[in-house]
Design a protein around this motif. Structure first.
Motif, PDB file in Angstrom:
ATOM      1  N   ASP A   1       0.843  -1.204   0.000  1.00 43.83           N
ATOM      2  CA  ASP A   1       0.000   0.000   0.000  1.00 43.83           C
ATOM      3  C   ASP A   1       0.872   1.247   0.000  1.00 43.83           C
ATOM      4  O   ASP A   1       0.617   2.216  -0.702  1.00 43.83           O
ATOM      5  CB  ASP A   1      -0.912   0.015   1.236  1.00 43.83           C
ATOM      6  N   ASP A   2       1.915   1.172   0.812  1.00 42.63           N
ATOM      7  CA  ASP A   2       2.836   2.288   0.938  1.00 42.63           C
ATOM      8  C   ASP A   2       3.571   2.534  -0.394  1.00 42.63           C
ATOM      9  O   ASP A   2       3.701   3.676  -0.841  1.00 42.63           O
ATOM     10  CB  ASP A   2       3.838   1.924   2.042  1.00 42.63           C
TER      11      ASP A   2
ATOM     12  N   ILE B   1      -4.054  -1.714  -5.814  1.00 41.10           N
ATOM     13  CA  ILE B   1      -4.352  -1.469  -4.392  1.00 41.10           C
ATOM     14  C   ILE B   1      -5.521  -2.355  -3.934  1.00 41.10           C
ATOM     15  O   ILE B   1      -5.504  -2.920  -2.841  1.00 41.10           O
ATOM     16  CB  ILE B   1      -4.679   0.028  -4.165  1.00 41.10           C
TER      17      ILE B   1
ATOM     18  N   ILE C   1       2.394   6.987  -6.733  1.00 36.00           N
ATOM     19  CA  ILE C   1       1.468   8.037  -7.188  1.00 36.00           C
ATOM     20  C   ILE C   1       2.064   9.419  -6.942  1.00 36.00           C
ATOM     21  O   ILE C   1       2.045  10.290  -7.819  1.00 36.00           O
ATOM     22  CB  ILE C   1       0.095   7.903  -6.480  1.00 36.00           C
ATOM     23  N   VAL C   2       2.628   9.631  -5.742  1.00 33.72           N
ATOM     24  CA  VAL C   2       3.173  10.957  -5.415  1.00 33.72           C
ATOM     25  C   VAL C   2       4.381  11.271  -6.285  1.00 33.72           C
ATOM     26  O   VAL C   2       4.511  12.359  -6.839  1.00 33.72           O
ATOM     27  CB  VAL C   2       3.542  11.031  -3.912  1.00 33.72           C
TER      28      VAL C   2
ATOM     29  N   CYS D   1       2.528   1.823  -3.357  1.00 38.59           N
ATOM     30  CA  CYS D   1       1.580   2.385  -4.331  1.00 38.59           C
ATOM     31  C   CYS D   1       1.396   3.888  -4.096  1.00 38.59           C
ATOM     32  O   CYS D   1       1.363   4.676  -5.048  1.00 38.59           O
ATOM     33  CB  CYS D   1       0.235   1.668  -4.251  1.00 38.59           C
ATOM     34  N   SER D   2       1.282   4.290  -2.833  1.00 39.42           N
ATOM     35  CA  SER D   2       1.155   5.717  -2.520  1.00 39.42           C
ATOM     36  C   SER D   2       2.377   6.479  -3.012  1.00 39.42           C
ATOM     37  O   SER D   2       2.266   7.542  -3.629  1.00 39.42           O
ATOM     38  CB  SER D   2       1.027   5.943  -1.009  1.00 39.42           C
TER      39      SER D   2
ATOM     40  N   MET E   1      -4.590   1.855  -8.971  1.00 40.63           N
ATOM     41  CA  MET E   1      -5.803   1.750  -8.154  1.00 40.63           C
ATOM     42  C   MET E   1      -6.266   0.292  -8.079  1.00 40.63           C
ATOM     43  O   MET E   1      -6.619  -0.204  -7.008  1.00 40.63           O
ATOM     44  CB  MET E   1      -6.928   2.596  -8.748  1.00 40.63           C
TER      45      MET E   1
ATOM     46  N   GLN F   1       3.155  10.790 -10.332  1.00 38.14           N
ATOM     47  CA  GLN F   1       1.940  11.467 -10.776  1.00 38.14           C
ATOM     48  C   GLN F   1       1.385  10.891 -12.080  1.00 38.14           C
ATOM     49  O   GLN F   1       1.326  11.579 -13.106  1.00 38.14           O
ATOM     50  CB  GLN F   1       2.228  12.963 -10.931  1.00 38.14           C
ATOM     51  N   PRO F   2       0.988   9.632 -12.039  1.00 35.21           N
ATOM     52  CA  PRO F   2       0.537   8.961 -13.254  1.00 35.21           C
ATOM     53  C   PRO F   2      -0.724   9.600 -13.834  1.00 35.21           C
ATOM     54  O   PRO F   2      -1.554  10.140 -13.089  1.00 35.21           O
ATOM     55  CB  PRO F   2       0.241   7.531 -12.789  1.00 35.21           C
ATOM     56  N   ALA F   3      -0.850   9.535 -15.143  1.00 37.17           N
ATOM     57  CA  ALA F   3      -2.057  10.011 -15.819  1.00 37.17           C
ATOM     58  C   ALA F   3      -3.181   8.985 -15.604  1.00 37.17           C
ATOM     59  O   ALA F   3      -2.962   7.910 -15.058  1.00 37.17           O
ATOM     60  CB  ALA F   3      -1.774  10.170 -17.304  1.00 37.17           C
ATOM     61  N   ALA F   4      -4.363   9.340 -16.073  1.00 40.49           N
ATOM     62  CA  ALA F   4      -5.567   8.540 -15.785  1.00 40.49           C
ATOM     63  C   ALA F   4      -5.377   7.050 -16.085  1.00 40.49           C
ATOM     64  O   ALA F   4      -5.682   6.187 -15.262  1.00 40.49           O
ATOM     65  CB  ALA F   4      -6.752   9.100 -16.546  1.00 40.49           C
TER      66      ALA F   4
ATOM     67  N   LEU G   1      -2.867   5.426 -13.734  1.00 39.35           N
ATOM     68  CA  LEU G   1      -3.387   5.414 -12.367  1.00 39.35           C
ATOM     69  C   LEU G   1      -4.363   4.255 -12.169  1.00 39.35           C
ATOM     70  O   LEU G   1      -4.429   3.652 -11.100  1.00 39.35           O
ATOM     71  CB  LEU G   1      -4.081   6.745 -12.058  1.00 39.35           C
TER      72      LEU G   1
END
Lengths: 232, 232
Positions: free
Chosen positions: A65-66, A89, A72-73, A68-69, A86, A76-79, A82
């Protein structure tokens, strides 16, 4: 060029996460298999081992989980990208719950074994459904590894088979209980095992739905999409 | 200024999502209450209504997951803010599962009712544990609404009470079944109801853990953090 570089970094980070998810998947798969062996044999030490190994699964959940966070930060993946994170997760949550269900099987194995000589464990009753759910889990992990939406669609249909087998196990156990009420407690332990197996089938189905979400971009939860695809 | 503006937009988007999560929470709370009423009364039409209303819960799950993804792509939240979104995504999954469990209670209510006059529904047996789990769910939603980590810590301890009540229900039902094997089928239906209630307690506990994650930044899953806090 900077965009390409960042996207390559993203791909590499994602690949690391995916490998770790598959590692976690392999772990819960053996946990489930071992739990069924412990249930058949009544080996308490083995059951304890499975309960203890759930820690590893839990730790993997938290660290994935960590990761994956962080991904993302940092990236900054696009839609589109992402979507994969998601879904991953969600897959992690299902894998952790499968670990929990295997732990429940191990606990039931212990309970039956510790109840003493007079108990029946009704292993034969759940053997078939355990094989079906085990195959579903294996196929779900395989579909996730190869991003194979066709296989995901096929295995979603198998959940109905496991549910059907569960009801058959329950009817059998009711017959046993009615014929010999002294076996009620151990029959109920087996019923919890059957319930845990049925839940593992549900979680495998969830994973398959997330694979379809990753590959096709369709959120097919709560729909008949998979059945419609097979009917085509 | 642009950073501040974007952060304000983020806050507004997040607030919209949070309100919708609370709406979903209110929905599953009534679903659970209604399912217990249907179970007590054996009202099949009401049970059908609950099963049908699960569609709304499912739709909210899909649209909220989507809203969270959009928020991440559009607002690119930093680590702290992302934590809240990630926890919210997990809360949504637990709420949807609570909806599933209430649906299972409604189905059991139907099964018992349709089995005819001779059946006992053992409502009194599960009444207390349903009240405990219902309170846990209510407190979890309240803790999420007010971001109250103290309340979250308190309610995590209550899960052990629900588990204890579950085991007591099971012992009672076993006694009933042994005394009158003809009641085994309906006793098992009640056992599934009890199991669903116990699961709702688990999901409420999960939600409380995510509230603590949002407020304190600590991932306390699989730890004794809550118990240690209460002992202090």
């Amino acid at each position: 060029m900077s965009g390409e570089h960042s996207s390559k970094q993203y791909d590499m980070d994602l690949e690391t996460i995916r490998s770790k998810v598959l590692l976690m998947g392999g772990l819960v798969e053996s946990q489930f298999q071992d739990a069924m062996i412990a249930f058949r044999s009544g080996n308490v030490a083995q059951a304890d081992q499975i309960i203890k190994s759930d820690e590893n699964v839990n730790n993997l959940e938290v660290s994935l989980d960590d990761a994956c966070s962080h991904l993302i930060v940092k990236r900054q993946p696009a839609a589109n990208d992402l979507r994969t994170v998601m879904a991953t997760i969600k897959v992690i949550t299902d894998l952790e719950r499968i670990g929990d269900e295997s732990t429940k099987i191990a606990r039931a194995a212990k309970a039956i074994s510790e109840r003493g000589l007079a108990t029946v464990n009704h292993y034969e009753n759940v053997r078939v459904m355990a094989a079906s759910a085990g195959k579903m889990l294996h196929d779900a992990l395989d579909a996730f590894a190869r991003l194979d939406d066709k296989q995901a669609i096929r295995l979603i249909a198998e959940d109905a088979v496991v549910d059907h087998e569960f009801r058959s196990v329950m009817r059998n156990l009711i017959t046993f209980m009615m014929e010999d009420p002294r076996t009620i407690s151990s029959a109920l332990d087996t019923l919890w095992v059957a319930k845990a197996i049925e839940r593992i089938g549900d979680h495998a189905k969830n994973i398959a739905e997330y694979v379809i979400y990753i590959v096709e971009g369709k959120d097919i939860r709560h729909t008949d999409y998979a059945a419609a695809q097979l009917a085509d």
